[in-house]
Design a protein around this motif. Structure first.
Motif, PDB file in Angstrom:
ATOM      1  N   THR A   1      30.434  19.271  -0.547  1.00  0.00           N
ATOM      2  CA  THR A   1      29.641  18.136  -0.092  1.00  0.00           C
ATOM      3  C   THR A   1      28.266  18.526   0.414  1.00  0.00           C
TER       4      THR A   1
ATOM      5  N   ILE B   1      17.579  17.247  -3.097  1.00  0.00           N
ATOM      6  CA  ILE B   1      18.110  16.114  -2.322  1.00  0.00           C
ATOM      7  C   ILE B   1      17.071  15.000  -2.165  1.00  0.00           C
TER       8      ILE B   1
ATOM      9  N   LEU C   1      17.697  11.380  -3.335  1.00  0.00           N
ATOM     10  CA  LEU C   1      17.749  10.416  -2.242  1.00  0.00           C
ATOM     11  C   LEU C   1      16.851   9.211  -2.533  1.00  0.00           C
TER      12      LEU C   1
ATOM     13  N   GLU D   1      14.752   4.632   9.115  1.00  0.00           N
ATOM     14  CA  GLU D   1      14.741   6.091   8.924  1.00  0.00           C
ATOM     15  C   GLU D   1      13.406   6.632   8.401  1.00  0.00           C
TER      16      GLU D   1
ATOM     17  N   HIS E   1      24.309   2.042   9.531  1.00  0.00           N
ATOM     18  CA  HIS E   1      25.344   3.069   9.378  1.00  0.00           C
ATOM     19  C   HIS E   1      26.018   2.955   8.012  1.00  0.00           C
TER      20      HIS E   1
ATOM     21  N   ARG F   1      23.626   4.200   5.233  1.00  0.00           N
ATOM     22  CA  ARG F   1      23.551   5.674   5.162  1.00  0.00           C
ATOM     23  C   ARG F   1      24.824   6.250   4.548  1.00  0.00           C
TER      24      ARG F   1
ATOM     25  N   ARG G   1      25.224   8.481   1.143  1.00  0.00           N
ATOM     26  CA  ARG G   1      25.923   9.772   1.160  1.00  0.00           C
ATOM     27  C   ARG G   1      26.954   9.828   0.036  1.00  0.00           C
TER      28      ARG G   1
ATOM     29  N   LEU H   1      35.525   9.333  11.617  1.00  0.00           N
ATOM     30  CA  LEU H   1      34.577   8.989  10.550  1.00  0.00           C
ATOM     31  C   LEU H   1      33.910   7.639  10.786  1.00  0.00           C
TER      32      LEU H   1
ATOM     33  N   LEU I   1      31.085   8.332  13.138  1.00  0.00           N
ATOM     34  CA  LEU I   1      30.203   9.461  12.810  1.00  0.00           C
ATOM     35  C   LEU I   1      28.711   9.092  12.874  1.00  0.00           C
ATOM     36  N   GLU I   2      28.380   7.948  12.280  1.00  0.00           N
ATOM     37  CA  GLU I   2      26.970   7.535  12.223  1.00  0.00           C
ATOM     38  C   GLU I   2      26.417   7.231  13.618  1.00  0.00           C
TER      39      GLU I   2
ATOM     40  N   LEU J   1      25.845  10.341  15.327  1.00  0.00           N
ATOM     41  CA  LEU J   1      24.631  10.977  14.777  1.00  0.00           C
ATOM     42  C   LEU J   1      23.375  10.401  15.438  1.00  0.00           C
TER      43      LEU J   1
ATOM     44  N   LEU K   1      37.303  19.019   6.952  1.00  0.00           N
ATOM     45  CA  LEU K   1      36.739  17.951   6.118  1.00  0.00           C
ATOM     46  C   LEU K   1      35.780  17.055   6.905  1.00  0.00           C
TER      47      LEU K   1
ATOM     48  N   GLN L   1      32.638  18.830   7.511  1.00  0.00           N
ATOM     49  CA  GLN L   1      31.813  18.833   6.297  1.00  0.00           C
ATOM     50  C   GLN L   1      31.069  17.487   6.162  1.00  0.00           C
ATOM     51  N   GLU L   2      31.794  16.412   6.440  1.00  0.00           N
ATOM     52  CA  GLU L   2      31.201  15.069   6.384  1.00  0.00           C
ATOM     53  C   GLU L   2      30.084  14.947   7.435  1.00  0.00           C
TER      54      GLU L   2
ATOM     55  N   LEU M   1      27.043  16.782   6.222  1.00  0.00           N
ATOM     56  CA  LEU M   1      26.376  16.027   5.156  1.00  0.00           C
ATOM     57  C   LEU M   1      25.606  14.830   5.729  1.00  0.00           C
ATOM     58  N   ALA M   2      26.245  14.134   6.681  1.00  0.00           N
ATOM     59  CA  ALA M   2      25.582  12.977   7.302  1.00  0.00           C
ATOM     60  C   ALA M   2      24.283  13.405   7.973  1.00  0.00           C
TER      61      ALA M   2
ATOM     62  N   GLN N   1      22.526  15.996   7.199  1.00  0.00           N
ATOM     63  CA  GLN N   1      21.578  16.417   6.163  1.00  0.00           C
ATOM     64  C   GLN N   1      20.868  15.204   5.549  1.00  0.00           C
ATOM     65  N   VAL N   2      21.635  14.158   5.283  1.00  0.00           N
ATOM     66  CA  VAL N   2      21.047  12.953   4.677  1.00  0.00           C
ATOM     67  C   VAL N   2      20.081  12.279   5.649  1.00  0.00           C
ATOM     68  N   LYS N   3      20.482  12.201   6.899  1.00  0.00           N
ATOM     69  CA  LYS N   3      19.590  11.582   7.906  1.00  0.00           C
ATOM     70  C   LYS N   3      18.290  12.374   8.030  1.00  0.00           C
TER      71      LYS N   3
ATOM     72  N   ALA O   1      16.987  14.344   5.747  1.00  0.00           N
ATOM     73  CA  ALA O   1      16.216  14.195   4.510  1.00  0.00           C
ATOM     74  C   ALA O   1      15.499  12.848   4.468  1.00  0.00           C
ATOM     75  N   LEU O   2      16.182  11.803   4.937  1.00  0.00           N
ATOM     76  CA  LEU O   2      15.544  10.476   4.983  1.00  0.00           C
ATOM     77  C   LEU O   2      14.302  10.512   5.882  1.00  0.00           C
TER      78      LEU O   2
END
Lengths: 170, 217
Positions: free
Chosen positions: A100, A107, A111, A130, A155, A158, A162, B15, B18-19, B22, B43, B46-47, B50-51, B53-55, B57-58
């Motif tokens: 993952t 990315i 994205l 964001e 949330h 996002r 993902r 989960l 999670l947001e 974050l 797991l 890992q999630e 990733l969360a 990482q995406v935040k 990157a955004l």
């Protein structure tokens, strides 16, 4: 009058273009939308309260983006299905042990694509929060959605991004 | 115990939050519980990664620069818009006389005439640029030149807008009621009885005069 309007244009045009670019996912349509919004601004800026002008501009920009999307034949595929709104996040176990952690190099590109394919209103909320750094209160005012719902949608948006990045559906 | 076995209700609970975690929006006790869970569940960890990482990157997606051609198109649109704009009917009465011509019309016309006079008079006094670059010239940055060009475009668009509005106002309030219409009336009064009516009469007589001839045939 000209100078005041020009000042406003300089204050807002990059913000308008940035929103349209990430919302629509391409430069050409973002330029068209920016032009349309600035023209509407020229016609209405004196009638809009200065304090509410940023919210007005964001609302007009989003509406113009949605109009542009409607012109696309593939718009129907992007309309948010009701049941999808309520769907809870799929458990990580469903994905088994798949990797993952994303490659940092690509990315950003993926994205952008995922973002421009995200359903409304998730897309607008994720961009405003964001990328453009707006507060929940500001987003709530612009989109006319309750504050609590904005957080839930952010949330969820996002999370959807993902999933799509991991599953490679972009 | 396999990883999927480990992924139980506590994972669902974690989960779902999670947001919010974050964004730092969870109460302290819930945040602590999630942290404990993340340490024990691969797991979910890992999630979580990733969360994040995406935040991140955004947040790192760049603000875009609106191209200047968009501004130019807007300027053209404004000029075009001003050109096609018309005053609402009946706003200014058409029966205005020269003596009570709207002050706004006169003022606008004067501004246009003044602006044009200044512009034309400056044409002959433009400084001649030297062949070689001077120190003064080197001080002018490309940004300053671009800004000056932009200003000139806006000024011309604005003057053009005023000019068009003034032109329309002068035409509707002064030229039509005080020049065109009276001239039309005068022409009608002078030409109709002396030229048009005699010609019409003569034609009618000639036509009527031929009728008996046709019958006689």
């Amino acid at each position: 009058m000209k100078r005041r309007f020009r000042k406003l244009v300089d204050q807002h045009r990059h913000r308008i273009y940035t929103f349209a670019y990430y919302h629509l996912g391409n430069r050409e349509e973002a330029e068209d939308v920016s032009q349309e919004v600035l023209m509407r601004m020229w016609k209405n800026w004196e009638e809009v309260e200065p304090a509410t002008l940023p919210a007005w501009i964001t609302r007009v920009t989003r509406n113009a983006c949605i109009d542009a999307l409607r012109k696309r034949t593939r718009y129907q595929a992007m309309v948010i299905p009701e049941e999808d709104c309520e769907a809870s996040v799929r458990s990580a176990a469903d994905r088994g042990g798949q990797e993952t952690v994303l490659d940092a190099i690509d990315i950003r590109e993926r994205l952008e694509k995922a973002l421009s394919a995200l359903e409304e209103p998730y897309r607008a909320i994720v961009i405003l929060r964001e990328i453009q750094g707006m507060t929940y209160e500001e987003i709530s005012e612009v989109l006319d959605i309750p504050l609590g719902t904005i957080k839930v949608y952010l949330h969820r948006g996002r999370r959807k991004l993902r999933r799509r990045l991991v599953e490679g559906t972009v | 115990m396999s990883q999927s076995d480990q992924h139980d209700n506590s994972c669902e609970w974690a989960l779902e939050r999670l947001e919010a975690h974050l964004d730092g929006e969870l109460p302290a006790d819930e945040a602590q519980a999630i942290e404990v869970h993340l340490k024990s569940c691969h797991l979910c960890a890992q999630e979580w990664a990733l969360a994040g990482q995406v935040k991140k990157a955004l947040g790192s997606l760049p603000q875009k620069t609106c191209p200047d051609r968009v501004l130019e198109a807007v300027l053209e649109g404004i000029a075009e818009d001003a050109g096609t704009a018309r005053r609402p009917a009946g706003l200014w009465p058409a029966r205005l006389r020269w003596g009570i011509l709207r002050p706004a019309t006169i003022a606008t016309a004067l501004i246009v005439v003044l602006a044009l006079t200044v512009f034309i008079s400056r044409q002959g006094r433009l400084p001649v640029l030297p062949d070689e670059k001077t120190e003064e010239m080197e001080e002018i940055s490309p940004e300053a030149v671009a800004i000056a060009k932009e200003e000139v475009k806006w000024t011309f668009a604005y003057i053009g807008d005023i000019g068009r509005r003034a032109g329309l106002a002068v035409r509707d309030d002064a030229i039509y009621p005080h020049v065109v219409t009276p001239v039309q009336h005068a022409v009608d009064e002078a030409i109709y009885p002396r030229v048009v009516a005699p010609v019409q009469h003569a034609v009618k007589e000639a036509f009527d005069g031929r009728k008996p001839d046709r019958r006689s045939r």
